[in-house]
Design a protein around this motif. Structure first.
Motif, PDB file in Angstrom:
ATOM      1  N   ALA A  57      -1.627  12.346   5.680  1.00  0.00           N
ATOM      2  CA  ALA A  57      -2.392  11.109   5.484  1.00  0.00           C
ATOM      3  C   ALA A  57      -2.066  10.512   4.114  1.00  0.00           C
ATOM      4  N   LEU A  58      -1.712   9.231   4.106  1.00  0.00           N
ATOM      5  CA  LEU A  58      -1.357   8.547   2.868  1.00  0.00           C
ATOM      6  C   LEU A  58      -2.221   7.295   2.704  1.00  0.00           C
ATOM      7  N   THR A  59      -2.514   6.957   1.472  1.00  0.00           N
ATOM      8  CA  THR A  59      -3.247   5.732   1.173  1.00  0.00           C
ATOM      9  C   THR A  59      -2.224   4.621   0.948  1.00  0.00           C
ATOM     10  N   LEU A  60      -1.966   3.852   1.999  1.00  0.00           N
ATOM     11  CA  LEU A  60      -0.923   2.825   1.971  1.00  0.00           C
ATOM     12  C   LEU A  60      -1.503   1.477   1.560  1.00  0.00           C
ATOM     13  N   PRO A  61      -0.661   0.532   1.135  1.00  0.00           N
ATOM     14  CA  PRO A  61      -1.157  -0.804   0.796  1.00  0.00           C
ATOM     15  C   PRO A  61      -1.894  -1.434   1.975  1.00  0.00           C
ATOM     16  N   THR A  65       1.215  -2.681   7.953  1.00  0.00           N
ATOM     17  CA  THR A  65       0.872  -2.270   9.310  1.00  0.00           C
ATOM     18  C   THR A  65       1.942  -1.303   9.783  1.00  0.00           C
ATOM     19  N   VAL A  66       1.558  -0.058  10.065  1.00  0.00           N
ATOM     20  CA  VAL A  66       2.519   0.971  10.458  1.00  0.00           C
ATOM     21  C   VAL A  66       2.742   0.905  11.963  1.00  0.00           C
ATOM     22  N   SER A  85       7.948   2.890   9.818  1.00  0.00           N
ATOM     23  CA  SER A  85       8.298   1.525  10.178  1.00  0.00           C
ATOM     24  C   SER A  85       7.066   0.688   9.899  1.00  0.00           C
ATOM     25  N   VAL A  86       7.156  -0.207   8.921  1.00  0.00           N
ATOM     26  CA  VAL A  86       5.984  -0.985   8.516  1.00  0.00           C
ATOM     27  C   VAL A  86       6.269  -2.485   8.603  1.00  0.00           C
ATOM     28  N   TRP A  87       5.221  -3.238   8.870  1.00  0.00           N
ATOM     29  CA  TRP A  87       5.236  -4.694   8.787  1.00  0.00           C
ATOM     30  C   TRP A  87       4.396  -5.086   7.579  1.00  0.00           C
TER      31      TRP A  87
END
Length: 204
Positions: A57-61, A65-66, A85-87
């Motif tokens: 689990a990561l705290t992403l920006p 959107t993954v 893969s992120v948007w």
């Protein structure tokens, strides 16, 4: 010999972190059950398929959107990475501010102004992470991915016009230390990607 703007563009293109070249083959596979792509480029029944290994689990920006995630050693340094893969909101290359012509990634976004990227992250304690590499806006967005045991990254590619539609290609990539180099791109219609017991990419 190039000079001035021409030399600047050549240097920029050589520094691209993600190679987006690749040929197409005439036959499009439409597997409804799991099928594996062999090293010879043939589709065979996959047998048992393993889903991509889950990332910590990561705290992403909040504006990321993954669409796909896998845990594996794509860089070959002996430590697994979280490959996503992120948007996110599209941003032009910094060089675009001074360039007279549009940059090559100008069209790599959807109607809402979001672009797709591959991110390679090294997890740290507490949900933090270190960015090892985040690529430029992809020409063909990635809807799913997996990491094979040998470090090959296998991706399903869609389009900005129809990102929820079945993928139209399976692509395999190898890390170069500056990004990923395309090994092959094969037409397919699929919604999921994994790997079989041999470690080969499988789709359905």
């Amino acid at each position: 010999m190039l000079s001035g703007p021409g030399r600047l563009w050549l240097a920029t293109l050589l520094a691209l972190p993600l190679v987006l070249a690749g040929g197409a083959q005439p036959t499009v596979a439409r597997p409804t059950v799991w099928h594996t792509l062999t090293p010879q480029g043939q589709w065979v029944a996959a047998g048992r398929v393993q889903a991509p290994s889950a990332c910590p689990a990561l705290t992403l920006p909040p504006d990321w959107t993954v669409r796909g995630a896998a845990w594996g050693d794509v860089t070959g340094d002996g430590q697994p990475e979280c490959v996503l893969s992120v948007w996110r909101p599209w941003r032009d290359w910094p060089i675009g501010r001074w360039a007279a012509a549009p940059t090559p990634i100008m069209g790599n976004r959807d109607a809402r102004g979001r672009s797709a990227h591959i991110a390679v992250l090294r997890p740290l304690p507490g949900g933090r992470y270190r960015e090892l590499w985040v690529g430029s806006a992809l020409f063909q967005p990635v809807s799913g991915l997996t990491v094979r045991p040998d470090g090959t990254l296998a991706t399903l590619e869609v389009t900005y016009a129809a990102p929820q539609a079945p993928a139209h290609a399976l692509s395999e990539w190898r890390w170069t230390s500056f990004g990923f180099r395309l090994l092959r791109r094969v037409p397919v219609q699929a919604r999921e990607v994994g790997r079989d017991a041999r470690g080969w990419a499988a789709v359905r």
